[in-house]
Each structure stands twice: as C-alpha cells, then as structure tokens.
Scaffold this motif. Structure first.
Motif, short mmCIF file in Angstrom:
data_model
loop_
_atom_site.label_atom_id
_atom_site.label_comp_id
_atom_site.label_asym_id
_atom_site.label_seq_id
_atom_site.Cartn_x
_atom_site.Cartn_y
_atom_site.Cartn_z
N GLU A 122 0.84 -1.21 0.00
CA GLU A 122 0.00 0.00 0.00
C GLU A 122 0.87 1.26 0.00
OE1 GLU A 122 -3.38 1.05 3.00
OE2 GLU A 122 -3.58 -1.03 2.34
N LEU A 123 1.92 1.20 0.80
CA LEU A 123 2.88 2.32 0.91
C LEU A 123 3.58 2.56 -0.42
CD1 LEU A 123 3.84 4.03 3.39
CD2 LEU A 123 5.73 2.43 3.60
N PHE A 124 3.91 1.47 -1.10
CA PHE A 124 4.57 1.57 -2.41
C PHE A 124 3.63 2.20 -3.44
CE2 PHE A 124 5.39 -0.58 -6.56
CZ PHE A 124 6.57 0.09 -6.87
N ILE A 125 2.38 1.75 -3.46
CA ILE A 125 1.41 2.27 -4.42
C ILE A 125 1.13 3.75 -4.16
CG2 ILE A 125 -1.01 2.10 -5.22
CD1 ILE A 125 0.86 -0.22 -6.17
N ASN A 126 0.97 4.11 -2.87
CA ASN A 126 0.57 5.48 -2.53
C ASN A 126 1.74 6.46 -2.44
OD1 ASN A 126 -2.10 4.65 -2.35
ND2 ASN A 126 -1.92 4.13 -0.20
N GLU A 127 2.88 5.98 -1.96
CA GLU A 127 4.00 6.91 -1.68
C GLU A 127 5.30 6.53 -2.38
OE1 GLU A 127 4.63 7.86 2.45
OE2 GLU A 127 2.54 7.44 2.95
N LYS A 128 5.27 5.47 -3.18
CA LYS A 128 6.47 5.00 -3.91
C LYS A 128 7.63 4.65 -2.96
CE LYS A 128 4.37 5.41 -7.75
NZ LYS A 128 3.51 4.26 -7.97
N ARG A 129 7.31 4.21 -1.75
CA ARG A 129 8.35 3.79 -0.80
C ARG A 129 8.78 2.36 -1.11
NH1 ARG A 129 10.14 7.79 3.06
NH2 ARG A 129 8.69 9.48 2.64
#
Length: 220
Positions: free
Chosen positions: A170-177
C-alpha cells in the motif's frame, strides 16, 4: 563515513573513487565499485570477508540497481523504482550484500536490515503495533523472509510478515516507498507461506534477483 564528492567515498583516511564525474552525472566503474565493496566488507564483517569471483554477475546486477542505471536495468528486466527481493540458498551471502550495497550510494535514503524473526518476536511481545511500525514510511530490508515463526499475541495467531508486506505494498502504491528483503525460499514456497494475495502484491513490490541454486555456503 563521509563523502566529499558523490563519486568518491571516504573511509577513515582512504578515498575510494567509484566512478568519474561527468557534468552532474556519475559514470560508475564496476571494477572500482568492487574494490570499494571489498574494503568496506572487511570493515563491516572482518578481514575474512571477500568478494567471490562467482558472484560477479549477480553483483553487477545489484550494483546497476542501486546506482539506478535505468537503461541497463531495463535490459535485464529490473525496474529501478521497485524494491528488491534477493533470493538464494543459505549462506550464499545475501544478508552481507544487502548490508553492504547501500554504502555505494551514500546520497540515497539508507534502509535498515531487520531479521524477520525479530519482528515476529516483537509482535509476540507488544502485538499489532509492530505491524504498524514496520508498515510505515521508513525504509527496511526484511532479512530471511519466509522462515520466521507464526506470530502469537494473547492467543491470537498472525502471519506477521504477510500483514507487513500488505502494508508495504500500500505504501509503495501510494508513496512510492521501496521495500527490500532476502529469502531462502522460491516463489512457490513464498506463496505457500503467505498465500496468493500476498504473493501477487510481492510481484508488484519487488524485483526478484536470485543467486544460482548451486551457490556455495560461504560460512563453511
């Protein structure tokens, strides 16, 4: 560790040029990166550490990923914007390399290498806050993914790393982390461990880079 120019890394009184500066870009030199990694590895892990000739191919791929060489990574099917799952047999050097490689890009956000079993022990002790803590926006490398025990807090079982990977996706999708991890397991074993939902998220989250199945145990 300090660096006074992005292409020169200083350890103590020794300077290691890992490339040349052309305008605002670094033209990296793989052989020079290997010299630095060998020296830094000895500082981190002791004098017995060495770069093995048979690991040059995987090291080349990993170095291209970390220096964000989009063209060459693209040719190898590696997306520099995704995280990295480094797989291979026990003792082949995955953890050491993940602890080491971040040092060639001191200008990038570093990640912390955390054993998955320690995260599960933390969950057993303090519960679901651990999933929040590791699903947050910091950068982590989850070491030995897939062989950690099932979490248990107040009688409630939880696939702790599976839940954390869903949060990291979710973090990757939303914040590119990005998220990084090492594992001894293959894709089928990871799916058995975490289920199809997590496995499909892992495909989006990670580039998969693997040591050869026959890689020797360097701890022996």
């Amino acid at each position: 560790m300090k660096y006074h120019a992005p292409h020169i890394i200083t350890e103590g009184t020794t300077h290691y040029p890992i490339g040349a500066l052309k305008g605002r870009e670094i033209q990296y030199d793989f052989e020079k990166i290997l010299i630095y990694l060998d020296a830094k590895g000895k500082l981190l892990f002791g004098k017995k550490f060495k770069i093995y000739r048979e690991d040059r191919e995987i090291l080349y791929k990993l170095c291209l990923y970390f220096i964000r060489d989009k063209t060459r990574c693209g040719q190898m099917g590696i997306d520099v914007n995704k995280g990295l799952l480094l797989s291979g047999p026990v003792g082949c050097g995955k953890t050491s390399l993940m602890k080491l490689l971040k040092h060639i890009v001191p200008h990038q956000r570093p990640y912390e290498v955390i054993p998955c079993r320690n995260i599960v022990f933390g969950f057993n002790h303090i519960g679901f806050k651990i999933i929040e803590d590791y699903g947050n926006s910091q950068f982590f490398c989850f070491d030995d993914l897939g062989v950690e025990p099932t979490g248990r807090h107040f009688g409630q079982d939880c696939n702790v790393m599976g839940e954390i990977l869903l949060s990291r996706h979710e973090l990757f999708i939303n914040e590119k982390r990005k998220t990084y991890a090492t594992t001894n397991l293959n894709a089928q074993e990871l799916e058995e461990r975490y289920g199809t939902r997590v496995r499909s998220r892992m495909r989006e989250l990670f580039n998969l880079v693997g040591f050869d199945k026959g890689s020797r145990d360097k701890r022996v």
